[in-house]
Structures are given as C-alpha cells and as structure tokens.
Design a protein around this motif. Structure first.
Motif, short mmCIF file in Angstrom:
data_model
loop_
_atom_site.label_atom_id
_atom_site.label_comp_id
_atom_site.label_asym_id
_atom_site.label_seq_id
_atom_site.Cartn_x
_atom_site.Cartn_y
_atom_site.Cartn_z
N LEU A 240 25.94 49.39 31.30
CA LEU A 240 26.66 49.59 30.04
C LEU A 240 28.05 48.95 30.11
O LEU A 240 28.50 48.32 29.15
N ALA A 241 28.73 49.12 31.24
CA ALA A 241 30.07 48.55 31.39
C ALA A 241 30.03 47.02 31.32
O ALA A 241 30.86 46.39 30.65
N VAL A 242 29.06 46.41 32.02
CA VAL A 242 28.93 44.95 32.00
C VAL A 242 28.67 44.45 30.59
O VAL A 242 29.26 43.47 30.13
N GLN A 268 38.36 53.20 47.05
CA GLN A 268 38.41 51.95 47.83
C GLN A 268 37.03 51.28 47.87
O GLN A 268 36.90 50.06 47.75
N VAL A 269 35.99 52.12 48.02
CA VAL A 269 34.62 51.59 48.03
C VAL A 269 34.29 50.97 46.67
O VAL A 269 33.73 49.88 46.57
N THR A 274 33.28 46.43 42.86
CA THR A 274 33.55 45.71 41.61
C THR A 274 34.03 44.29 41.88
O THR A 274 33.79 43.38 41.08
N LYS A 275 34.69 44.09 43.02
CA LYS A 275 35.11 42.73 43.38
C LYS A 275 33.90 41.84 43.58
O LYS A 275 33.86 40.69 43.11
N GLU A 289 37.32 50.96 34.68
CA GLU A 289 35.92 50.95 35.09
C GLU A 289 35.77 51.30 36.56
O GLU A 289 34.82 51.98 36.96
N ILE A 290 36.70 50.83 37.39
CA ILE A 290 36.68 51.21 38.80
C ILE A 290 36.82 52.73 38.93
O ILE A 290 36.17 53.36 39.76
N ALA A 291 37.65 53.32 38.06
CA ALA A 291 37.84 54.77 38.08
C ALA A 291 36.55 55.49 37.72
O ALA A 291 36.19 56.50 38.34
N TYR A 292 35.83 54.98 36.72
CA TYR A 292 34.55 55.61 36.35
C TYR A 292 33.55 55.53 37.50
O TYR A 292 32.83 56.50 37.78
N ILE A 293 33.47 54.39 38.16
CA ILE A 293 32.55 54.25 39.29
C ILE A 293 32.95 55.22 40.40
O ILE A 293 32.10 55.85 41.05
#
Length: 710
Positions: A240-242, A268-269, A274-275, A289-293
C-alpha cells in the motif's frame, strides 16, 4: 457450484482440442497432474449438475467433448458464464469501500455504478450500509456535492480497514500462499473481482517479489520468523505504501510517535530495509513510512526463533517481568490457585507480552480467528483473562482489545489444563502400527475403552517409533499391532481390535510392570522430563488439518457396483481410482497397498466393510473414497477366519504428508469404531449423506483440536 478461471479455461481447451491429454493440460496450465484431475472432476460435476451428462465420470466427460453439438452449446454457455458477475452484494460493498480508500480524490457515484454493473441507486444504498461497518474503525463516508464520494479518517484507521477487508473470506494461514503463488506462477491469469485481488493489483508482480525478498531479509536480520498474520500484515502495508508513493501521495503519522521509536532496534532494521527498497524500486520512502514499518516490527507475533533459546531481550525486560508477576498474582486472586509454578505459562506470557504491549501503545490491532469460539465455549477462562487484563490497562491507561484478551485466555486455559492433568497418574503408552493411520487408531480406541489407568500419548508408524521415544515424553510401554523384531525397548504385540485374550495379556503385563518399576524397570524411558502432551495452539497445524480435510473432500472418490472377484483385483481397481490411466503410478500404488495388506487386512469384523489404507509416494496429501462392490469378496484379517466385504473405505496419505494430515487421516479411520452408525452409513447411505457426515466430522475434529489447546 461455480467454476474458477482455470477450470473455465480447461473447458475451452477441451472444446478446441478434444484429444488433449491430462499430461499436456498440466504443461499448458503449468500445474501438477493431480491438480488437472481435480479440476476436471470439478468440470465434470458442473456439467453433470446442468443435466448434460447421464453419468458423472471422467470417461463420459471425454465422450461428451467428442460431440460437436455439445461443444457448440457448451461454448455459448461458457461465454455467458464468464460474463456473469463474480461477486455478491457483500463483495460489491467491500470493493466499493476499498476503491474509495485507495483513491486520493473523490469518485463519482456513476463511475462506481459502471464499474460494478449496477445502478447509481444501488451504489448509494450500498454506501449507506458500508458506513455502518466502517464507523467502528474511526472512518466515515463523505459525499461531496459536485465532487464525488470519499472515505475520511486517519491513515492508521484506513490501513486497519484495508487489512480487515483483505482478510474477510480468507483464512489467515492461507493468505501467505496467495503471495507465493502470485510471485511463482509463470502465467498471468484473469482474476475474479475480489478485494484481495484488487489489493494485489496495486503494484507489479516484480514489485511484490522484491517486497517478499525484503521480508525474508527482515526475518534473517531479526533472527525471528513472523507468524503468517504478522508477515502478511507488514507485506500488505508495504504494498500500500509503495502504491501511494508511486502515485505522489503523502503519508502522514501522528505527532509524537516518531520520537518514541526512532532510537529502537526495530527502527534501525526498518531504516536499512527501506534503503534496500529505495534502491530496488527507485523510490524515496519518507520517515513516516519507516515509522509505520517499525511499529509493525515491534508489534509482530513471533512464530519461532531462528536457532536455539529464548528471546533474551524479552526475558530481561524489567517491565515485562513486573507485569507478568502482577498478572499471575491477579489470576491467583480470581481463580483461587497459584499459577507461579507453571514455567511454560510464564515463558509464554513473557514472549507474548512485549509485542502485545507495543501493539497496544501504538493502537495496532491483531486478529484472533478463534475469539468468538473462546468467548462462547470457554466463558469462565475468558472472564478470568478479562480480569487479568486489568493489570495491563492500569499500566497503559488504555483498554485492552478483546483480541488480545482472547490470546491471554489461551495461555491461561492451557495452564489450567496442565495443572488438572498433574493429578492423573496414568501409565503412558505409545501405540505402533505399520502405517500410523489405521490400525493404530483402532487399537488406541480399544485401549481407552478397556483401561482407564492407561494414557495413550501417541500413535506412530513403525519407522517413526525410535524418533518418538527420543522426543522427550516419558513412555512407559510400547503396544504394537505387529511384531517389531529385536528392539532396544520392551513392547507388547496385540490384535488391533484387542480381543479378550489380548486384554488379559495387557492386564498381566501391567501387573508385572508395576512391581518391576519399584526396583529397576527395563522399559524404555526417554528422559526424566515429563511432557503431559498438552498441545500448544499452532495455526500452521490447524491449517494442515483443514488442508487435509479439504483435499480429501474435494477429491473423494465414489463408485457403486464395482465388479471385482478377489482382493488382489480390488486393490488394482483402487489404485486406478486414484491415478486413472497413469500405469506407472497405478502399479506403484497397487504394490504399496498390497504390501500393507500383507501385514494384516484391516476389516471391521462382522461389518462387511474394510479400511484399505496406507502411505504412498505417488500421492499428494490425503486422498480416498468409498467403493461398494457388486459382489462381496473375501478378506482375511490378521487373526481369525476370512470374512466377506462389500464396501471399502480407501484412505491413502502421502509419505511426505504433514503431521497434521496424518492426524486427520487417523481420526477418520478411528471413527469406524468410535462413531455409532458410521460403518452402516458408508455401506448403505447416499453419497450426499456421507459427505454431510464427513463435513460434520471435519468441523468436530477442528473444534476438538482447539479445545485441546485451551
């Protein structure tokens, strides 16, 4: 009944090429030969239901496809059939809500009407009903005059709603396979208009493959495996994010959350993950989005650890330890007995609690597919869990969702059962037979009926007996239906139906055993650790049960007036019933069944029915059928005189089948002795009556498994 897309394509292929063989069909559709036969059976059933065949059989089906008038009629019918809607009103409502949530701009009602082939009035009526069941998610449908219709609400609630829609009509244990099938299939197939397919269509198959690979990297880096639900939840979230990033939409997050999680290991993971996605997909993924993951990772339930041991960071977490102690104190106060001596409960709560706390802090939900059953059938345990959950509510200043309370109830219920079992001091026996699915269950039933002081802890085939003894459970004695030869452990050989002389043998044997154990027992004891055989609930095991029963019912054979004159000819017929014209597989299965019968025919004495069963390298999963003979044939039991048999229940399980599938097969065979009237049902009643009973058996078996875990 309905045909799926592939079955319709098979019908069209046979219309164009009536001589097309099953092997060529398997290559054409990139599926196994077993799947081809299953789909052809479905097609045959569908045509038979239409009244276009007088006899429902593979041979008659092929004859029909040689008839030009039939194929002309069928082609027209297939065209009309493919044009029919593939969704109910409920499907349409779910799809409308999904469309509204996936679009950044309002949608006109007439466009929705065109998309789903209904009137605008129908769409508006659907929207009124939709609003009722999206309101609990903190969402509302907004109708903007002149602009269109949209769903309004926080991003977190939109994602919760999408997850709920995705899981409707899907077993959580099967959803992961949907992704795998999508990634691995070599052919694009037209899909019915369903919520899950709409979701999977947001991004390309290559993008889903890349996301799936990244999920595997996450598991490796965390050194943990996600449960199916945690895996799919994060997978859908990233898809969904993508999709939204590719469409230029901004992803927001509530104030304050980022600061709470940015220093965590999971953040950190997530940052590294995401990188990788940015590099592979050519996207810029925002911090929100990193926060949601990160929140998904912190709230994920763990299926198992990669390697030995327990999650150290969980055990060392002082907050978790303190809360578990308070919860056990509250459980003792309410229930009236102590839980502190149950190490398995303490360990289970510690492992469960850390991700549960994270979910509750961030307002993330977890699905509990057994919640309603726990609430209805185990009310006292659920009420105990509700009171224990007050400890968490006081700590977090938040209500604990009922799904989380349901999981607490499962932990507490299992502990209560373990405590009750400690009072029962029974001798523990392991039952052994050639295949582990037929005579062992008969013997298990007879032992339970005859000896209250014996506890059957399991039943296994001959080749697994050594492993079973080494697994850690205390085994006092092995009871076998066949001679095992020279072994390093003592065992007793009895008839699987346990006649009077064998019951007397066991009575004497256990009398000797009790005296010998006071001095120095020669019987095999694997370890001093006593495992009380209480099951821990396992969704993957439940999935194996369901798949085994579903596969059996879907492929279940049935034939009346089978013309054979002796047992060997019957065995050959049964092998052909499974494998059709494949001579190699027929010969191999015939040999395997004959070899099993040499160890002792498995007939139900005085009933006229035989259970022909065994393991085979030629089958997938569990297959079988009921076959009624035109004239009875002689069967010779392991002991006693030969008897006439007029009905055969066939059960064949793959040598590579899962443990759950083997247990399902054993359960069915045990019913021949345990279920009153089941033998006569197989011999006398209609196919429909047998199928109804099989489905009842299916449902009862699953309920018993769930109950055994509580």
């Amino acid at each position: 009944m309905k045909l799926n897309t592939r079955q319709m394509a098979m019908a069209n292929a046979l219309i164009e090429h009536p001589q097309l063989s099953p092997e060529n069909m398997a290559r054409k559709f990139d599926i196994s030969l077993r799947t081809v036969y299953r789909d052809i059976n479905k097609l045959s059933d569908w045509i038979f239901e239409k009244g276009w065949m007088e006899e429902n059989s593979f041979g008659k089906l092929l004859e029909k496809f040689q008839d030009p008038s039939f194929t002309t009629m069928l082609k027209k019918e297939m065209n009309d059939y493919s044009a029919q809607p593939r969704y109910t009103q409920q499907d349409r409502m779910e799809l409308i809500v999904m469309e509204l949530m996936l679009q950044s701009e309002p949608i006109k009602s007439y466009l929705l009407a065109q998309k789903f082939g209904v009137s605008e009035k129908t769409v508006l009526a659907d929207l009124d009903k939709c609003e009722e069941w999206i309101r609990p998610f903190g969402l509302m449908i907004e109708k903007r005059p002149g602009q269109g219709i949209t769903v309004r609400g926080d991003e977190k609630n939109v994602r919760r709603m999408i997850m709920d829609l995705f899981y409707r009509g899907n077993e959580s244990t099967q959803v992961r396979e949907t992704f795998q099938e999508l990634v691995e299939s070599k052919k694009e197939e037209a899909r019915a208009l369903k919520v899950e397919n709409r979701m999977l269509g947001l991004v390309s198959r290559e993008t889903i493959r890349i996301i799936g690979d990244q999920m595997n990297r996450l598991e490796e880096e965390l050194k943990e495996n996600f449960t199916d639900e945690a895996y799919i939840g994060l997978m859908i979230h990233i898809i969904l994010a993508v999709y939204r990033i590719q469409n230029g939409e901004k992803i927001g997050i509530q104030d304050g959350i980022f600061e709470k999680i940015k220093d965590s290991k999971e953040y950190q993971v997530a940052q590294r993950a995401t990188k990788h996605l940015e590099n592979l997909l050519g996207l810029a993924i925002p911090e929100s989005e990193i926060a949601y993951i990160t929140m998904h990772l912190q709230g994920a339930k763990i299926a198992k650890k990669t390697g030995e041991g327990t999650r150290e960071e969980t055990i060392k977490d002082e907050t978790v330890i303190r809360l578990v102690k308070r919860m056990l104190d509250e459980a003792k106060r309410v229930a009236g007995h102590s839980f502190e001596q149950d190490g398995e409960l303490i360990k289970g709560l510690m492992i469960h609690l850390k991700p549960a706390l994270s979910r509750m802090v961030h307002g993330m939900e977890i699905r509990n597919p057994l919640l309603s059953q726990i609430q209805k059938q185990y009310q006292e345990i659920y009420q105990l869990a509700q009171k224990v959950a007050h400890v968490l509510e006081e700590e977090l200043k938040k209500n604990v969702p009922e799904e989380e309370i349901g999981y607490l109830a499962m932990h507490l219920g299992a502990s209560i059962e373990r405590n009750q079992e400690k009072a029962a001091q029974k001798k523990r026996v392991l039952v052994v037979c050639p295949s582990g699915i037929g005579t062992s269950r008969w013997l298990t039933t007879r032992v339970k009926q005859s000896f209250e002081e014996l506890e059957v802890v399991g039943h296994v085939p001959i080749h697994e007996v050594e492993d079973a003894l080494l697994e850690g459970a205390r085994i006092d004695v092995v009871i076998s239906t066949v001679d095992l030869g020279q072994r390093d452990f003592d065992y007793v050989v009895v008839n699987p139906l346990l006649p009077e002389e064998d019951r007397f043998l066991l009575e004497n044997y256990f009398g000797i055993l009790s005296k010998e154990k006071q001095e120095s027992s020669k019987l095999y004891t694997a370890t001093e650790k006593v495992n009380r055989s209480r099951k821990q609930f396992d969704l993957s095991r439940l999935k194996e049960y369901l798949q085994a029963f579903d596969g059996l019912l879907e492929t279940f054979g049935w034939k009346e007036k089978v013309s054979v004159t002796h047992q060997k000819e019957l065995t050959r017929f049964l092998a052909k019933a499974i494998h059709g014209a494949d001579k190699s597989l027929v010969a191999q299965l015939e040999e395997e069944l004959a070899r099993r019968e040499q160890l002792g025919a498995t007939l139900v004495p005085g009933s006229g029915l035989a259970l022909v069963h065994g393991r085979s390298k030629t089958t997938d999963g569990l297959v079988g059928g009921v076959y009624r003979l035109k004239n009875p044939v002689d069967f010779r039991p392991a002991k006693g005189e030969k008897e006439e048999v007029d009905t055969v229940l066939l059960l064949v399980i793959s040598s590579e089948a899962s443990k759950g599938a083997k247990e399902a097969a054993s359960h069915i065979s045990a019913l021949l002795l345990e279920e009153p009237g089941f033998v006569e049902l197989l011999r006398r009643q209609s196919r429909e009556a047998v199928f109804i009973k099989m489905k009842e058996i299916y449902e009862e078996f699953v309920k018993k498994y769930v109950k055994s875990c509580l």
